[in-house]
Design a protein around this motif. Sequence first.
Motif, mmCIF file in Angstrom:
data_model
loop_
_atom_site.group_PDB
_atom_site.id
_atom_site.type_symbol
_atom_site.label_atom_id
_atom_site.label_comp_id
_atom_site.label_asym_id
_atom_site.label_seq_id
_atom_site.Cartn_x
_atom_site.Cartn_y
_atom_site.Cartn_z
ATOM 1 N N VAL A 7 -35.347 -9.997 -27.156
ATOM 2 C CA VAL A 7 -36.582 -9.964 -27.939
ATOM 3 C C VAL A 7 -37.391 -11.236 -27.696
ATOM 4 O O VAL A 7 -38.616 -11.188 -27.513
ATOM 5 C CB VAL A 7 -36.250 -9.793 -29.442
ATOM 6 C CG1 VAL A 7 -37.488 -9.984 -30.306
ATOM 7 C CG2 VAL A 7 -35.626 -8.445 -29.700
ATOM 8 N N GLU A 10 -39.018 -11.105 -24.217
ATOM 9 C CA GLU A 10 -40.166 -10.208 -24.199
ATOM 10 C C GLU A 10 -41.368 -10.833 -24.894
ATOM 11 O O GLU A 10 -42.510 -10.703 -24.431
ATOM 12 C CB GLU A 10 -39.807 -8.872 -24.849
ATOM 13 C CG GLU A 10 -38.867 -8.028 -24.014
ATOM 14 C CD GLU A 10 -38.381 -6.778 -24.752
ATOM 15 O OE1 GLU A 10 -38.828 -6.543 -25.895
ATOM 16 O OE2 GLU A 10 -37.562 -6.062 -24.165
ATOM 17 N N GLU A 11 -41.136 -11.516 -25.988
ATOM 18 C CA GLU A 11 -42.217 -12.158 -26.723
ATOM 19 C C GLU A 11 -42.843 -13.294 -25.905
ATOM 20 O O GLU A 11 -44.060 -13.444 -25.854
ATOM 21 C CB GLU A 11 -41.697 -12.695 -28.067
ATOM 22 C CG GLU A 11 -42.770 -13.271 -28.966
ATOM 23 C CD GLU A 11 -43.811 -12.244 -29.431
ATOM 24 O OE1 GLU A 11 -44.894 -12.680 -29.843
ATOM 25 O OE2 GLU A 11 -43.572 -11.022 -29.359
ATOM 26 N N ARG A 14 -44.990 -11.741 -23.226
ATOM 27 C CA ARG A 14 -46.232 -11.204 -23.789
ATOM 28 C C ARG A 14 -47.239 -12.318 -24.049
ATOM 29 O O ARG A 14 -48.415 -12.202 -23.704
ATOM 30 C CB ARG A 14 -45.927 -10.455 -25.092
ATOM 31 C CG ARG A 14 -47.142 -9.745 -25.700
ATOM 32 C CD ARG A 14 -46.809 -9.121 -27.047
ATOM 33 N NE ARG A 14 -46.571 -10.129 -28.080
ATOM 34 C CZ ARG A 14 -47.518 -10.801 -28.734
ATOM 35 N NH1 ARG A 14 -48.787 -10.587 -28.443
ATOM 36 N NH2 ARG A 14 -47.236 -11.676 -29.663
ATOM 37 N N ILE A 15 -46.792 -13.404 -24.638
ATOM 38 C CA ILE A 15 -47.684 -14.535 -24.927
ATOM 39 C C ILE A 15 -48.186 -15.172 -23.624
ATOM 40 O O ILE A 15 -49.359 -15.535 -23.510
ATOM 41 C CB ILE A 15 -46.966 -15.568 -25.826
ATOM 42 C CG1 ILE A 15 -46.721 -14.954 -27.212
ATOM 43 C CG2 ILE A 15 -47.771 -16.852 -25.937
ATOM 44 C CD1 ILE A 15 -45.855 -15.790 -28.121
#
Length: 141
Positions: A7, A10-11, A14-15
């Motif tokens: 998680v 992935e975060e 994305r950022i």
Amino acid sequence: MPNIAQVLKEEIARIARKQSRPEVAALKRTVARQRADIAALTRQVADLARQLSALRKQRPAPPELQAPAAVQRFRPKGLASHRRRLGLSAAELGRMFGVSGQTIYLWETGRARPRPAHMPAIAALRSLGRRQAATVLESLA
């Protein structure tokens, strides 16, 4: 239950994508503008090359290659032998007459005939020696 490492990964991705998007967009705009500038410069170079070619065709023969208009005969083999006697390449002789080397080759093989404007220069060529031809070539360079 999701894996916390996955998680987090992935975060972070994305950022990172979110932050790099505006920078990439600015770079894309810059590249597009530069490609348009390159295309414009390419067109300008092609136009200038065409103009230069046209001007070279209009350039009169040097004074050393201008003969009286009365002598207007032309023999392809005679031109070829005289060119070899002077030690000139077809391109060099073409530069003297303001034409291409290919044109000289076509004249020498009889597949094309010189224009009347070139005939005085061809006639005057007969009176040149090796040194004079070299001098004329140097003055044209």
